[in-house]
Write a protein that holds these residues in place. Sequence first.
Motif, PDB file in Angstrom:
ATOM      1  N   ASN A 137       0.842  -1.200   0.000  1.00  0.00           N
ATOM      2  CA  ASN A 137       0.000   0.000   0.000  1.00  0.00           C
ATOM      3  C   ASN A 137       0.873   1.245   0.000  1.00  0.00           C
ATOM      4  OD1 ASN A 137       0.820   0.490   2.690  1.00  0.00           O
ATOM      5  ND2 ASN A 137      -0.926  -0.646   3.526  1.00  0.00           N
ATOM      6  N   ASP A 138       0.240   2.403   0.168  1.00  0.00           N
ATOM      7  CA  ASP A 138       0.969   3.677   0.047  1.00  0.00           C
ATOM      8  C   ASP A 138       1.407   4.257   1.383  1.00  0.00           C
ATOM      9  OD1 ASP A 138      -1.392   4.581   1.182  1.00  0.00           O
ATOM     10  OD2 ASP A 138      -1.863   6.040  -0.389  1.00  0.00           O
ATOM     11  N   TRP A 139       1.461   3.444   2.427  1.00  0.00           N
ATOM     12  CA  TRP A 139       1.812   3.976   3.735  1.00  0.00           C
ATOM     13  C   TRP A 139       3.240   4.499   3.743  1.00  0.00           C
ATOM     14  CZ3 TRP A 139      -0.412  -0.120   7.700  1.00  0.00           C
ATOM     15  CH2 TRP A 139      -1.802  -0.201   7.517  1.00  0.00           C
ATOM     16  N   GLU A 140       3.424   5.599   4.512  1.00  0.00           N
ATOM     17  CA  GLU A 140       4.729   6.257   4.570  1.00  0.00           C
ATOM     18  C   GLU A 140       5.347   6.110   5.959  1.00  0.00           C
ATOM     19  OE1 GLU A 140       3.685   9.896   1.427  1.00  0.00           O
ATOM     20  OE2 GLU A 140       3.791  10.283   3.574  1.00  0.00           O
ATOM     21  N   SER A 141       6.663   6.058   5.979  1.00  0.00           N
ATOM     22  CA  SER A 141       7.393   6.035   7.244  1.00  0.00           C
ATOM     23  C   SER A 141       7.345   7.407   7.905  1.00  0.00           C
ATOM     24  CB  SER A 141       8.843   5.626   7.006  1.00  0.00           C
ATOM     25  OG  SER A 141       9.649   5.934   8.126  1.00  0.00           O
ATOM     26  N   ILE A 142       7.238   7.416   9.234  1.00  0.00           N
ATOM     27  CA  ILE A 142       7.300   8.661   9.993  1.00  0.00           C
ATOM     28  C   ILE A 142       8.642   9.354   9.770  1.00  0.00           C
ATOM     29  CG2 ILE A 142       7.206   9.642  12.312  1.00  0.00           C
ATOM     30  CD1 ILE A 142       4.541   8.508  11.260  1.00  0.00           C
ATOM     31  N   PHE A 143       9.670   8.560   9.473  1.00  0.00           N
ATOM     32  CA  PHE A 143      11.006   9.106   9.262  1.00  0.00           C
ATOM     33  C   PHE A 143      11.267   9.476   7.801  1.00  0.00           C
ATOM     34  CE2 PHE A 143      12.854   6.590  13.109  1.00  0.00           C
ATOM     35  CZ  PHE A 143      12.294   7.529  13.959  1.00  0.00           C
ATOM     36  N   GLY A 144      10.244   9.380   6.948  1.00  0.00           N
ATOM     37  CA  GLY A 144      10.400   9.720   5.544  1.00  0.00           C
ATOM     38  C   GLY A 144      10.528   8.501   4.666  1.00  0.00           C
ATOM     39  N   GLY A 145      10.001   8.597   3.440  1.00  0.00           N
ATOM     40  CA  GLY A 145      10.077   7.490   2.503  1.00  0.00           C
ATOM     41  C   GLY A 145       8.980   6.462   2.732  1.00  0.00           C
ATOM     42  N   PRO A 146       8.981   5.377   1.963  1.00  0.00           N
ATOM     43  CA  PRO A 146       7.941   4.358   2.097  1.00  0.00           C
ATOM     44  C   PRO A 146       8.067   3.602   3.419  1.00  0.00           C
ATOM     45  CG  PRO A 146       9.638   3.616   0.589  1.00  0.00           C
ATOM     46  CD  PRO A 146       9.941   5.053   0.893  1.00  0.00           C
ATOM     47  N   ALA A 147       6.943   3.065   3.861  1.00  0.00           N
ATOM     48  CA  ALA A 147       6.911   2.321   5.124  1.00  0.00           C
ATOM     49  C   ALA A 147       7.100   0.822   4.913  1.00  0.00           C
ATOM     50  CB  ALA A 147       5.599   2.577   5.848  1.00  0.00           C
ATOM     51  N   TRP A 148       7.504   0.411   3.728  1.00  0.00           N
ATOM     52  CA  TRP A 148       7.682  -1.001   3.412  1.00  0.00           C
ATOM     53  C   TRP A 148       9.075  -1.249   2.835  1.00  0.00           C
ATOM     54  CZ3 TRP A 148       3.809  -4.470   4.597  1.00  0.00           C
ATOM     55  CH2 TRP A 148       2.534  -3.936   4.813  1.00  0.00           C
ATOM     56  N   THR A 149       9.667  -2.359   3.219  1.00  0.00           N
ATOM     57  CA  THR A 149      10.939  -2.801   2.640  1.00  0.00           C
ATOM     58  C   THR A 149      10.782  -4.244   2.184  1.00  0.00           C
ATOM     59  OG1 THR A 149      12.352  -1.290   3.891  1.00  0.00           O
ATOM     60  CG2 THR A 149      13.355  -3.358   3.157  1.00  0.00           C
ATOM     61  N   ARG A 150      11.379  -4.542   1.022  1.00  0.00           N
ATOM     62  CA  ARG A 150      11.198  -5.874   0.427  1.00  0.00           C
ATOM     63  C   ARG A 150      12.248  -6.846   0.954  1.00  0.00           C
ATOM     64  NH1 ARG A 150       9.809  -6.626  -6.008  1.00  0.00           N
ATOM     65  NH2 ARG A 150       8.524  -8.516  -5.740  1.00  0.00           N
ATOM     66  N   PHE A 161       8.568   3.296  11.073  1.00  0.00           N
ATOM     67  CA  PHE A 161       9.706   4.162  11.375  1.00  0.00           C
ATOM     68  C   PHE A 161      10.858   3.758  10.449  1.00  0.00           C
ATOM     69  CE2 PHE A 161       6.736   4.469  14.774  1.00  0.00           C
ATOM     70  CZ  PHE A 161       6.768   5.808  15.112  1.00  0.00           C
ATOM     71  N   ALA A 162      12.023   3.479  10.957  1.00  0.00           N
ATOM     72  CA  ALA A 162      13.158   3.144  10.098  1.00  0.00           C
ATOM     73  C   ALA A 162      13.048   1.697   9.594  1.00  0.00           C
ATOM     74  CB  ALA A 162      14.465   3.334  10.855  1.00  0.00           C
ATOM     75  N   GLY A 212      -4.296   7.220   0.246  1.00  0.00           N
ATOM     76  CA  GLY A 212      -4.635   8.100  -0.866  1.00  0.00           C
ATOM     77  C   GLY A 212      -3.994   9.462  -0.800  1.00  0.00           C
ATOM     78  N   ARG A 213      -2.958   9.607   0.037  1.00  0.00           N
ATOM     79  CA  ARG A 213      -2.331  10.922   0.138  1.00  0.00           C
ATOM     80  C   ARG A 213      -0.857  10.776   0.488  1.00  0.00           C
ATOM     81  NH1 ARG A 213      -4.562  14.786   4.215  1.00  0.00           N
ATOM     82  NH2 ARG A 213      -2.477  15.681   4.051  1.00  0.00           N
ATOM     83  N   SER A 214      -0.125  11.854   0.232  1.00  0.00           N
ATOM     84  CA  SER A 214       1.279  11.914   0.619  1.00  0.00           C
ATOM     85  C   SER A 214       1.407  12.809   1.853  1.00  0.00           C
ATOM     86  CB  SER A 214       2.129  12.451  -0.528  1.00  0.00           C
ATOM     87  OG  SER A 214       1.686  13.744  -0.897  1.00  0.00           O
ATOM     88  N   GLU A 215       2.632  12.897   2.372  1.00  0.00           N
ATOM     89  CA  GLU A 215       2.894  13.661   3.591  1.00  0.00           C
ATOM     90  C   GLU A 215       1.908  13.275   4.690  1.00  0.00           C
ATOM     91  OE1 GLU A 215       3.191  17.821   2.845  1.00  0.00           O
ATOM     92  OE2 GLU A 215       4.633  17.583   1.223  1.00  0.00           O
ATOM     93  N   GLN A 216       1.798  11.963   4.895  1.00  0.00           N
ATOM     94  CA  GLN A 216       0.820  11.454   5.861  1.00  0.00           C
ATOM     95  C   GLN A 216       1.125  11.888   7.285  1.00  0.00           C
ATOM     96  OE1 GLN A 216       0.908   7.210   5.008  1.00  0.00           O
ATOM     97  NE2 GLN A 216       0.680   7.645   2.839  1.00  0.00           N
ATOM     98  N   ILE A 217       2.399  12.132   7.586  1.00  0.00           N
ATOM     99  CA  ILE A 217       2.753  12.513   8.951  1.00  0.00           C
ATOM    100  C   ILE A 217       2.072  13.814   9.366  1.00  0.00           C
ATOM    101  CG2 ILE A 217       4.836  13.807   8.318  1.00  0.00           C
ATOM    102  CD1 ILE A 217       6.136  12.704  10.862  1.00  0.00           C
ATOM    103  N   SER A 218       1.657  14.614   8.400  1.00  0.00           N
ATOM    104  CA  SER A 218       0.982  15.874   8.735  1.00  0.00           C
ATOM    105  C   SER A 218      -0.365  15.625   9.411  1.00  0.00           C
ATOM    106  CB  SER A 218       0.775  16.722   7.475  1.00  0.00           C
ATOM    107  OG  SER A 218      -0.120  16.077   6.573  1.00  0.00           O
ATOM    108  N   ARG A 222      -3.997  14.977  14.087  1.00  0.00           N
ATOM    109  CA  ARG A 222      -4.954  15.913  13.472  1.00  0.00           C
ATOM    110  C   ARG A 222      -6.012  15.217  12.628  1.00  0.00           C
ATOM    111  NH1 ARG A 222       0.121  18.050  13.254  1.00  0.00           N
ATOM    112  NH2 ARG A 222       0.416  20.112  14.181  1.00  0.00           N
ATOM    113  N   GLY A 223      -5.706  14.036  12.123  1.00  0.00           N
ATOM    114  CA  GLY A 223      -6.648  13.342  11.255  1.00  0.00           C
ATOM    115  C   GLY A 223      -6.548  11.840  11.446  1.00  0.00           C
ATOM    116  N   GLU A 224      -7.311  11.116  10.653  1.00  0.00           N
ATOM    117  CA  GLU A 224      -7.361   9.665  10.790  1.00  0.00           C
ATOM    118  C   GLU A 224      -6.399   8.997   9.812  1.00  0.00           C
ATOM    119  OE1 GLU A 224     -11.373   8.333  10.409  1.00  0.00           O
ATOM    120  OE2 GLU A 224     -12.119   9.559  12.074  1.00  0.00           O
ATOM    121  N   LEU A 225      -5.701   8.001  10.311  1.00  0.00           N
ATOM    122  CA  LEU A 225      -4.791   7.194   9.507  1.00  0.00           C
ATOM    123  C   LEU A 225      -5.061   5.724   9.806  1.00  0.00           C
ATOM    124  CD1 LEU A 225      -1.492   9.242  10.024  1.00  0.00           C
ATOM    125  CD2 LEU A 225      -2.645   8.883   7.824  1.00  0.00           C
ATOM    126  N   PRO A 226      -5.005   4.853   8.793  1.00  0.00           N
ATOM    127  CA  PRO A 226      -5.370   3.443   9.012  1.00  0.00           C
ATOM    128  C   PRO A 226      -4.366   2.664   9.840  1.00  0.00           C
ATOM    129  CG  PRO A 226      -4.603   3.773   6.765  1.00  0.00           C
ATOM    130  CD  PRO A 226      -4.706   5.129   7.377  1.00  0.00           C
TER     131      PRO A 226
END
Length: 518
Positions: A137-150, A161-162, A212-218, A222-226
């Motif tokens: 999925n499109d989840w992002e790391s709190i530390f920047g970049g994608p939240a998935w590693t292969r 995180f990292a 469905g969005r980027s800069e999810q840490i914002s 303040r908002g809902e995240l899955p």
Amino acid sequence: MSWWRDAVVYQIYVRSFADGDGDGVGDLAGARERLPHLVELGVDAIWLTPFYPSPMADGGYDVADYCGVDPLFGDLDDFDALLAEAHDASIRVLADIVPNHTSDQHAWFTEAVAAGPGSAERDRYLIRDGRGDEPPNDWESIFGGPAWTRLPDGQWYLHLFAPEQPDLNWRNPQVRADFRKVLKFWLDRGVDGFRIDVAHGMIKHPDLPDTGRSEQISLLGRGELPYFDQDEVHEIYRDWRVLLDSYSGGRIGVAEAWASTQERLARYVRPDELHQAFNFALLEAPWSAEEFRKVVAESLATTAQVGATTTWVLGNHDVRRPVTRYGDGELGLARARAAALLSFALPGSVYVYQGEELGLPEVLDLPGEVRQDPIWTRSGGADVGRDGCRVPLPWSGDEPPFGFGPAGSWLPVPGEWASSTAEAQRDEPGSVLSLYRSALALRRALAGLGDGDLTWLEAPEQVVAFTREPGFTCATNFGETAVALEPTGALLLRSDGVESWTGELPPNTTVWLQYWEK
């Protein structure tokens, strides 16, 4: 009354508090040697950041063994000695537990990678097939970049995180059982409770949907995240509360939780869940009478609905220090002093991050080659990260590292901190350290402070003022001009260090008065 409802808790960022063995890194022995400072300060408890075995990809928040001590910080004997001396000094000790993720070098993860897809070992973590060559999925790391590693076999693992911090699968009963064992290990040693890292993150939406969005840490707070603040996370804390209550002495759980509303945050401190949840709304509030009053009013109202108290924080190891956040220099220092005195007067518990009692600013000019925060490295230097609030404490002397330890320090200490050392401030009546010691002594002595209620007072627009019974008033001037307070009362303490009171409150100043008629 339960001790934690109005406790003053001091956060020790272990690697930057005090170095006992001369390797330039703070440790448990150093913390034990500096306990007299905390006794003089007047705190009720300390919170120790992670000291467990770790590769240190994220300053110890990547745990490789939850039931040990990393040699960098000492050993279990050092921990036991610190715990015993703290208890002898009537100071409770909270350990930092990191349940959302482990280190990628934890035995659980190495077993999961080796076992392969579909295995029981792999089910400990959130490891999934991708979408072709793309992550699940499109989840992002709190530390920047994608939240998935292969992984080499093609599947992907989640790390909010990292990449060195794979997320555990808290829907797995074995994970829950293993963490009960971890909690019992430390409770049996005598810890008084746990600060729970990423307490809002352990349960993810079962469908792992796109945001469905980027800069999810914002959206954090303040908002809902899955992947944050899912309803099922509360099942975990109801289970932990039963365990904590099975021990004597008032053992507690403290949530580092971000939620989209104050109402959702209050759910973490319902009577059958955790005891405290950090109130980051005050930390994030801009320097404004309107904003501070709004945060305080909303926070007190929502926690009261569940019978809890509010836990106030102005800083920690993850955010810019208040002195710099409020304007830096003399202006920032004045406001930080005023904010501290205001927070100490509020109903509930308060946390102090090491160095706040010395008025330390953020160190903004650390060279890139000494920075260690993964935010710095993962952003390619675009985000300076959190190292600036983690610079080792200055204790004494005229030259860096100012008594931090026998040798150097893992981050350079600014030379201009010579006047900010604990030694330099200890006997200086107008110092920040003297202000904190006086305020915490009064907080303990005055019947109106600590747990309880407040009553708002009518005051000029730029002033936040309230009373607490019996006979205590706090007023803070957030404006740029002095304000006359009439009628007034007898001076208890001023954040600017002045020892007289004429009824005129300067800008960026808090005053404590013995009595103020409405």
